[in-house]
Write a protein that holds these residues in place. Structure first.
Motif, PDB file in Angstrom:
ATOM      1  N   ALA A  72       0.832  -1.206   0.000  1.00 39.47           N
ATOM      2  CA  ALA A  72       0.000   0.000   0.000  1.00 39.47           C
ATOM      3  C   ALA A  72       0.867   1.257   0.000  1.00 39.47           C
ATOM      4  N   LYS A  73       0.502   2.218  -0.848  1.00 34.76           N
ATOM      5  CA  LYS A  73       1.187   3.511  -0.886  1.00 34.76           C
ATOM      6  C   LYS A  73       0.420   4.512  -0.032  1.00 34.76           C
ATOM      7  N   ASN A  87      -1.049   7.239  -0.930  1.00 38.05           N
ATOM      8  CA  ASN A  87      -2.277   7.747  -1.560  1.00 38.05           C
ATOM      9  C   ASN A  87      -3.368   6.681  -1.667  1.00 38.05           C
ATOM     10  N   LYS A 120      -3.248   3.749  -3.189  1.00 37.86           N
ATOM     11  CA  LYS A 120      -3.052   2.797  -4.280  1.00 37.86           C
ATOM     12  C   LYS A 120      -2.062   1.713  -3.867  1.00 37.86           C
ATOM     13  N   LEU A 121      -1.969   0.686  -4.696  1.00 39.98           N
ATOM     14  CA  LEU A 121      -1.059  -0.415  -4.417  1.00 39.98           C
ATOM     15  C   LEU A 121       0.118  -0.393  -5.378  1.00 39.98           C
ATOM     16  N   ARG A 122       1.293  -0.692  -4.831  1.00 42.96           N
ATOM     17  CA  ARG A 122       2.509  -0.760  -5.640  1.00 42.96           C
ATOM     18  C   ARG A 122       2.937  -2.217  -5.746  1.00 42.96           C
TER      19      ARG A 122
END
Length: 145
Positions: free
Chosen positions: A118-119, A121, A123-125
């Motif tokens: 999880a980032k 913002n 979103k997922l990395r």
């Protein structure tokens, strides 16, 4: 110095903690310095020969196994095969296995394990986690470069 290094780099009958890491580190560092100086003097053929020597070096293999299984922060993270060499006897076994099938040039890496982090913002990395063997080979080649 060279004969004592070869004796200390052979781990078939010794324990993991009886290896003289300072001697092995000095040997690999010296070879890396020789590669650097040959590159500075634009001696391409000598660079390739020294790199090949380092790629086939038992000392470089030992240092790479030590780095991947003891020093890196992801040392307990397995790849797709689920294997981690956390015990000294497992590291010696890994060293002996990689020594037998040791041609770095013919190594076929396994697919990386895909994980998402999880980032900030939301979103997922994506993150690819290679197997222990692939990480060792990556480190061997990195040392030669």
């Amino acid at each position: 110095m060279n004969t004592s290094l070869r004796a200390s780099a052979h781990v078939s009958h010794k324990g993991w903690y009886s290896i003289d890491w300072n001697t092995i580190q000095q040997y690999v560092t010296k070879l890396r310095q020789r590669i650097y100086h040959a590159e500075q003097q634009n001696q391409r053929r000598r660079v390739r020969k020294l790199q090949r020597l380092l790629l086939r070096s038992k000392a470089n293999l030992l240092l790479s196994i030590r780095r991947v299984t003891q020093q890196n922060t992801g040392k307990r993270t397995p790849g797709v095969d689920g294997y981690t060499a956390s015990q000294p006897n497992e590291r010696i076994k890994l060293y002996q296995e990689l020594l037998l099938g040791r041609n770095v040039f013919q190594h076929r890496p396994k697919p990386a394990k895909r994980t998402f982090i999880a980032k900030k913002n939301g979103k997922l990395r994506p993150l690819g986690i290679p197997t222990i063997r692939d990480r060792v080979y990556q480190n061997v080649v990195k040392n030669a470069l």
